[in-house]
Structure formats: C-alpha cells, structure tokens
Write an enzyme that holds these catalytic residues in place. Structure first.
Site, mmCIF file in Angstrom:
data_model
loop_
_atom_site.group_PDB
_atom_site.id
_atom_site.type_symbol
_atom_site.label_atom_id
_atom_site.label_comp_id
_atom_site.label_asym_id
_atom_site.label_seq_id
_atom_site.Cartn_x
_atom_site.Cartn_y
_atom_site.Cartn_z
ATOM 1 C CE LYS A 54 45.403 41.960 37.941
ATOM 2 N NZ LYS A 54 46.920 41.824 37.893
ATOM 3 C CD GLN A 98 49.031 44.585 37.446
ATOM 4 O OE1 GLN A 98 48.810 44.440 38.584
ATOM 5 N NE2 GLN A 98 49.504 44.392 36.124
ATOM 6 C CG ASP A 121 49.518 37.529 38.405
ATOM 7 O OD1 ASP A 121 48.540 37.305 37.942
ATOM 8 O OD2 ASP A 121 50.499 38.049 38.779
#
Lengths: 321, 321
Positions: A54, A98, A121
C-alpha cells in the site's frame, strides 16, 4: 466454453495511472499532495506485506505516504492517541489501520476513532451507514474493486441475479449494497446456506468471498455466468509448497463461466487501487475543492465503468449458448 | 390450506405491557422516567395521525412525551436548533422527527443532527452502520417488528430462504441485515426484479415492502410459506370508500401461506411498539444503568423471541404438506 480471465492487475494499473494524472493536476493547480497514513500494529507477515504494498503504490501515484509501525503490545490508548494526532494533521487525508489488531485492542473503538472524512478503508460505521443509505461516502475498497471488475465485462447490471457467498463487513455486506443499488437482485449466501449449489446455479454473477479454498465447483455455475473470486487462501500443494488460491475451483469453473477472476491477479490489485482512489477522493472532498472535485470525482466515478473492456452481459450470456 | 393471521395488534399490546412494567421498575429503582420527543413539521394528515398515536402510546407505557409541531415553512436552521436543544436536554431519551419533511429541508442533514444515542428511529448513519456491522445500536422499528412477528411463528430462522421485496432504507435494507444475522439466506428483490414471482415461489418467508397494493399474488407463494405484509396503501373500493390495503393480495395468498400478517393490524402496531422499546433501550443505555440494562435489555432481547405463540417453521411447512 473457456472463460476469459479478467485481468485485475492490468485494470488496477490503468486506474492507478488515472489517479497519478489527477494527483499531478492537483499539485499544479492547487499546490498540494494527498497524504496517506498507514498504521500497523505488530509484525504479522501477511499484514506487513500488505502495508508495504500500500505504501509503495501510494508513493508511486504521487501521494505523501507515512507508515506507523507499533509493537504488538502497544496500549489501545496509545494507538487512539496516534489516530487523534493523524485526525488533526492537515497533511494526512487518509488513515488506514491494518487489520487484524491484537486481541487486547477493541477493533471497533479504533475504527470509530478515525475521522470518517479520512476513513479510506470505509470501515467507520458512519461511512457504512451512509453507504447503506445511498449517500455519498467513503466505501470499502474491495467491494468497489469488485464492482469495477464486473462493470469491465458487463455494461448494464440492472436486473441481473447475483449470489454473494460470505457476509463479512469488509466484502459481502457492503458489496450487496453496491450491487443492489446497481439494480441487481442480490442473494446473500453463506457457507452454511441450504442448497448453496442450487442457489448459485441460478446466478448471472457469483461473488465468492467465504474464505474457503475451492468452495465453488464447476457444476455450481450457470453456463456463461460471471465469477468473481475474492478468496485469498494459503494452501500447500502436493510438493509442500505454499500457494495462494481463491474460493473458486478455477479449472472446473472456467469451463462454464464466461468471465472469471484469477487468484492472484484478480480482485487483490483492485483493492489496493481503490485505497488510492479513496485517498484521492478524501483529499479533494476534505479541502472542498469543488472545481477539482467536479472534475476528478467524475473521473473516479467513471473509473467504476471501465471503458475499452466493456461488453454487455447479454454478450457474455450469448457466448454461453 | 388457510393461513393463520398473525395478530400484530395483540402481540404489540403484549410488548407494550412489558415495557410498561419495565418503566415502572425504572421509576421505583432509579427514580426516573424515559422521555420521548416527537417533532412534526407541517400538517400532513397521515403524519399527524402517526405522531398522535406515538405520543399517546408513549404516555400509556409511562414515558414523558413531548410533541413539537412546527409550521411547514419552518427554516431548516430552526429545526436543527430544536434538535440541538433536545440533544442536550437530559430529560429527553428519544428524539423522533416524523418523515417526510418538506422539500426545502435536507432530510439527511436533519437525521444526522440527532444524537445517535437518542435516535430511536434508527435512521442516523451511525446506527445504520453499527447495525450493518453487527454492533449494538438502535435499529429501525419496522424491521424489528417484522423479525418479532416472524419469530412469533418460527422458532429457528437459520437456513430459511427469505425474499424481501423493496429496498428502502427504513424497511428492506435494515431487515435484510437482521434476517441475514439470524442465519437466513436473504434475497433483496424490487418491483423491477426479473421473474419476481419465480423468485418468491422459492421463499420460506416473503416480506412485501414495495408500496404497491396487491402486488404479491396467490400463485407466487410456496405452500406453507410465511408472508409478512409491510405495505400500507390507501385505495378506493368500488363504492368510492378509502381503505388501507397491503402489498399482498390477502384473500389469494392466505389459501397457500401458513401464516400471514393482515393490513391493518399486522406490522403497523409493531412499529410503534418498537419505537417505545427503542426509547426504553436508549434511556437505560444513555444513563449507563448497567444493572437495569442487564435486566431490561434481556427483556427487550427476549421480546424478539415471542414465547407462547412459538411454533417451528418445520411445523409451518408440515402443515403445508
């Protein structure tokens, strides 16, 4: 028939190319660069790989990219404090924590601490709720990527029967919303669903997101269906070598489907690309760059309807007969 | 066969009785009374009736009930100011803004202004998102009422095929979440769905919430299915008299279903009862009355699983064969 493999890697690359152009445009016209902050707690090997990927792709499209690596025994309070700092840091447009988090940390408390305007997200309940209500929001990346892949092979989704296997908050549930909004008739199935093969046999589109290697078999597939494989399962082959496989028995299913996404190289790259798209969207929305927003959000919207690869589902179904 | 009509009026009355007991218990043990504030903008006759019913039933279970009647041309800013006042008023546990709002007011701005902890309609994106994510929240009243009615005739919903016709934010979408969480395989259909009758014929449970009088016909029904009618449509009969009818052609469908909810007297009363249940839940949650919460939330939870009327769906299906 032999299904056409949908090349998620190439489609994601195109998407990243467009984002890179838009970032350059922002820098020239507005003199700022979107920033993405990725937070990793602990050293889970898979998570570490994801976070590095990412960060690398964020830099490649021209974002400022920061990584915060915290020890696995970090206090929840300390993690919340970091998020608070990132929320108020104006150079940070997107914050990603994460998952999974260690057991001593309350995942929902952490996700809800992220400013919804920076929640790239799309996991904050506020964004989940806005998505469900059909309001503008930051939507989760994998479902956005799946819709993009489907639209790259089917122009009009209206009226199509979709079966989604798996009801996760990250994939199955938000994807049901997006495909329902697109006019599909969506059935939410699970591993435990009665007559799962029968239910799948009626579907124009099957999305497998159950986390079960090789679950979807060839005889579950209506001839000409589109099959999207979200599963990422680590298995060992006969020589003891670890490999990644999806939830779909690829070699069987490709003989009946019209289009199929491979694992790896299908949905996976799209997820990361949409993280970048979300970060760009958050950056322009947060700064109220309406002129840019009009320009670039249209870009982002149009990203969901890929251009050159478009064929109608009727074509896909015709190929089947 | 002749379906058994599910008597929502009586079931709602039982639920209100339990809430009344719980309110009395709160008053004795904690010396406070839950408060519900209902806001009505304009004089739409149907909305006025709903608001009066809600206020009357709130008083009947022992709540403090306030009504705020604003003119139809009220400024959005003034409405938002009232909501702000109600948010900070500690005697108000639940705030309900009756929909629809006049066109000059942004409904979402208003709904999002309500403190999620007082959002007893469950329409705030935060609550919608928490519901979708399976987190504790205030859920919308009609879907809660529908699940209660289904559970009053079917003990175990796990594995049942449900078709929900209608994708509204208020009914169809949140109900799909609740029934999915209960283990059902839920198909979200709409008026425009291809082969809607065929899709319905496979369902163990059909929920009609499309707002289309008499949509669901007798030959759409699998023998022994449970049919829940959420529709409230005003139509004129042959003598020119207005009457309320549902989305289900009752007289045809009752010949094939095992259970069916009538209109009126089915889902409608449950919606108002769950508004009261939500207000009670908000009152104890907001005040952190953990002992009461433990006691009463269990009550509220158990309200969803009605007791004496329970029969298994297998029984319902057996009756069909």
């Amino acid at each position: 028939m032999n299904a056409i493999a949908v090349d998620g890697k190439t489609i994601a690359e195109k998407l990243r190319g467009r984002i890179m152009n838009d970032v350059a445009h922002l820098q020239v016209e507005h003199n700022f660069t979107p920033g993405l902050a990725v937070v990793l707690v602990g050293k889970d090997p898979a998570s570490s790989v994801y976070v590095r990927t990412k960060a690398r792709q964020a830099r490649a499209v021209g974002f400022k990219s920061q990584q915060f690596l915290l020890p696995s025994n970090v206090d929840e309070a300390e993690l919340l404090k970091l998020i608070k700092t990132l929320n108020t840091d104006d150079s940070v447009d997107g914050i990603l924590v994460q998952l999974p988090l260690p057991g001593h940390i309350d995942r929902w408390r952490v996700l809800e601490a992220i400013d919804p305007a920076k929640d790239v997200d799309g996991f904050h309940p506020y964004n989940i709720g806005r998505l469900a209500a059909g309001q503008p929001c930051l939507a989760p990346c994998t479902p956005l990527g799946v819709v993009h892949l489907i639209k790259s092979v089917a122009r009009d989704l209206s009226g199509l029967d979709v079966v989604i296997i798996g009801r996760s908050n990250i994939v199955g549930k938000p994807l049901a919303v997006l495909l329902g909004d697109a006019g599909c008739t969506v059935t939410g199935a699970q591993l435990q669903t009665r007559n799962l093969p029968d239910i799948c046999r009626k579907a124009d589109i099957i999305v497998a997101a159950a986390g079960c290697a090789g679950l979807v078999r060839g005889d579950w597939i209506k001839l000409g269906a589109i099959v999207i494989d979200v599963g990422i399962n680590r298995v060992f082959d006969s020589t003891g070598t670890e490999k990644l496989v999806g939830d779909v028995a690829f070699d069987e299913v490709r003989r009946r489907a019209s289009y199929i996404t491979p694992v790896p190289g299908g949905v996976g790259p799209m997820t990361v690309a949409y993280l970048l798209a979300n970060t760009f969207k958050a950056a322009v929305s947060r700064r109220g760059l309406s002129s840019v927003t009009r320009h670039d959000v249209r870009h982002i919207e149009s990203l969901s309807g890929a251009s050159t690869d478009n064929v109608s589902v009727q074509f896909a179904l015709d190929r089947a007969s």
